[in-house]
Enzyme design. Sequence first.
Site, PDB file in Angstrom:
ATOM      1  N   HIS A 432       8.732  -8.635  -8.508  1.00  0.00           N
ATOM      2  CA  HIS A 432       8.665  -8.710  -7.056  1.00  0.00           C
ATOM      3  C   HIS A 432       8.448  -7.086  -6.470  1.00  0.00           C
ATOM      4  O   HIS A 432       7.496  -6.736  -5.843  1.00  0.00           O
ATOM      5  CB  HIS A 432       9.911  -9.253  -6.488  1.00  0.00           C
ATOM      6  CG  HIS A 432      10.067  -9.017  -4.693  1.00  0.00           C
ATOM      7  ND1 HIS A 432       9.705  -9.934  -4.054  1.00  0.00           N
ATOM      8  CD2 HIS A 432      10.284  -8.058  -4.048  1.00  0.00           C
ATOM      9  CE1 HIS A 432       9.903  -9.649  -2.599  1.00  0.00           C
ATOM     10  NE2 HIS A 432      10.109  -8.426  -2.663  1.00  0.00           N
ATOM     11  N   GLU A 433       9.331  -6.205  -7.059  1.00  0.00           N
ATOM     12  CA  GLU A 433       9.025  -4.883  -6.617  1.00  0.00           C
ATOM     13  C   GLU A 433       7.980  -4.333  -7.064  1.00  0.00           C
ATOM     14  O   GLU A 433       7.269  -3.484  -6.423  1.00  0.00           O
ATOM     15  CB  GLU A 433      10.379  -4.387  -7.075  1.00  0.00           C
ATOM     16  CG  GLU A 433      11.745  -4.425  -6.529  1.00  0.00           C
ATOM     17  CD  GLU A 433      11.700  -4.557  -4.913  1.00  0.00           C
ATOM     18  OE1 GLU A 433      11.076  -3.539  -4.320  1.00  0.00           O
ATOM     19  OE2 GLU A 433      12.683  -5.222  -4.309  1.00  0.00           O
ATOM     20  N   HIS A 436       5.233  -4.781  -4.790  1.00  0.00           N
ATOM     21  CA  HIS A 436       4.956  -3.914  -3.912  1.00  0.00           C
ATOM     22  C   HIS A 436       4.190  -2.343  -4.152  1.00  0.00           C
ATOM     23  O   HIS A 436       3.610  -1.994  -3.674  1.00  0.00           O
ATOM     24  CB  HIS A 436       6.377  -3.480  -3.301  1.00  0.00           C
ATOM     25  CG  HIS A 436       7.114  -4.645  -2.323  1.00  0.00           C
ATOM     26  ND1 HIS A 436       6.565  -4.946  -1.294  1.00  0.00           N
ATOM     27  CD2 HIS A 436       8.243  -5.126  -2.446  1.00  0.00           C
ATOM     28  CE1 HIS A 436       7.312  -5.929  -0.640  1.00  0.00           C
ATOM     29  NE2 HIS A 436       8.429  -5.806  -1.586  1.00  0.00           N
ATOM     30  N   HIS A 439       0.496  -2.941  -4.546  1.00  0.00           N
ATOM     31  CA  HIS A 439       0.260  -2.798  -3.135  1.00  0.00           C
ATOM     32  C   HIS A 439      -0.084  -1.541  -2.751  1.00  0.00           C
ATOM     33  O   HIS A 439      -1.292  -0.914  -2.215  1.00  0.00           O
ATOM     34  CB  HIS A 439       1.235  -3.488  -2.198  1.00  0.00           C
ATOM     35  CG  HIS A 439       0.400  -4.114  -0.784  1.00  0.00           C
ATOM     36  ND1 HIS A 439       1.179  -4.293   0.184  1.00  0.00           N
ATOM     37  CD2 HIS A 439      -0.752  -3.830  -0.311  1.00  0.00           C
ATOM     38  CE1 HIS A 439       0.465  -4.414   1.048  1.00  0.00           C
ATOM     39  NE2 HIS A 439      -0.770  -4.357   0.730  1.00  0.00           N
TER      40      HIS A 439
END
Length: 619
Positions: A432-433, A436, A439
């Site tokens: 998940h991290e 980010h 991104h």
Amino acid sequence: GLFGVPELSCPEGFQQAQDKALQESEQLVQKACSIPPGPETVMIFDQLSDGLCRVADLADFVRIAHPDFAFREAAEEACRSIGTMVEKLNTDVDLCQSLRRLLSDEIVMSSLDPETRRVAELFMFDFEISGIHLDEEKRKKAVNLNVRILDLCNEFLTATHLPNKIDKHVLPEHIRYNFTAEGNYLQVAGLHADCPDDLVREAAYKIFLYPNAEQLSRLEELLASRNSLAQLVGYDTFAHRALQGTMAKNPETVRQFLEKLSDQLSKRTQKDFEMMTKMKMKLNPQNSKLMPWDHPYYSGVLRAERYNIDPGLYCPFFSLGACMEGLNSLFSQLLGISLYAEQTQRGEVWSEDVRKLAVVHETEGLLGYIYCDFFQRPDKPHQDCHFTVRGGRLRENGEYQLPVVVLMLSLPHSTRAAPTLLSPGMMENLFHEMGHAMHSMLGRTRYQHVTGTRCPTDFAEVPSILMEYFANDYRVVNQFARHYKTGQPLPKNMVSRLCESKKVCAAADMQLQVFYAALDQIYHGKHPLKKSTTEILKDTQEKVYGLPYVPNTAWQLRFSHLVGYGAKYYSYLMSRAVASMVWKQCFAQDPFDRAMGERYRREMLAHGGGKEPILMVQG
Ligand SMILES: [Zn+2]
């Protein structure tokens, strides 16, 4: 120095860095005010924002995570003084005027590219919030409201965590030991949601959520003040203001989204509640009515009963090394990107176990840096988090300023006997991290104001939640999950068991989130509110959630996200909906499809916040 910033080799360096940033910003303000309106105006605004953010964002991370108190304190001070400067700039009439001249010049505006136009509008939005377009009297009112709201937010947030005290004799003797004793009183500091004893959970729920009059009036004042401020600067409600520029755009869309979601969930939620009730009947036949304090506990019991997903069985397959290898391999197949460990300079990192990764594209070269602050240490906050330390942007000299981010996790250290082993939940969080971080790395925006994760809140979690889908796909997991001792791959049925277990009571869990999001919308909607916040909670809970409201409780007084996510609590649900769609349409068939990876990068990641999010989703 820290992050390679020369001044930051000692705490005092923050003062220097901050002074330099403030000086530069003054020069840039003058420049912005003196040049004719044009694309350069936006460039200067972004440069101004970059200079301040580079210190403030870095300091914002250091004040939370640095093990040395002196550094934390110096960083805190830097955050404060930059924050004051930003407030000052947001109410600087001349500066605002220079931007307004640009925005009102139709000929120049129509000659700008969409990203530049959007960034100009976003900067204007920051001005408007502080009421700069109002007359003197109203502007003063706006400034005062902003100050008051900030105080109320802090006070409310603090009180959401405070324990409630109760005379110990009120509770049956055999459950008192569950709570901290303080003379004749017991302290109830949370919901004890996982406690197997129904009575303990019930007591904790009723005591912890017992309404506190002060907190209640704080919340009411906060909501009313937010509404007044929004109306003062020209919006119908606070929600209208908060949702401007988001994927949802307005409260009506959010309402429809939540309603639709709720409709689709309701049957499955009913089934989940029935299963929980049956389980409760089995374990506690005298008192089998399902209550709000039962939901998390009994869904856990059901999950454990159906699927043996003891983390201890899985951990040996998820060593940190294997997981990072898995991410590296996934990114290289999907996006042509590799992660390389890079040697750090003296003083560059704040703890010796922090690793620096260079993110390198096969043809484009170095894209940016990720500092991995993965391990537990005393005083480190227990939160998995992504921090932007420096945003990407095109510099005046044509070079690209590379983005720098930190990923913070709280993993155990390796021991002599075993490397760091992740539970399935930790592995999913790592993915998940990392979503980010990617991104941030792949957002190739011209302006740092819209770099990577600086995008609308309801879009921000799309790339990270999408990574969770990869983390739960057997084809992906099978590439890297190896027993650290034997090298044996994780058996397929263990992966499917894990995935199946996540579906147990998932509808009821999501229904609860829909309820919270709906509540947040109503609280930030039309004022004056039709009823008290507690009555609204009761109505919404019964309508949207399904488990009964318990008299003399006020859960909303513990709803800390009302502060940071005011009118945007739905964001996570909407991001999840979009991520699920992207997964199904682009990657479910082949999670390593390079063409899809490129398309995903081009349409969604590359724009950061520089493009209207709904257009990215359509792409
Ligand atoms: Zn996230």
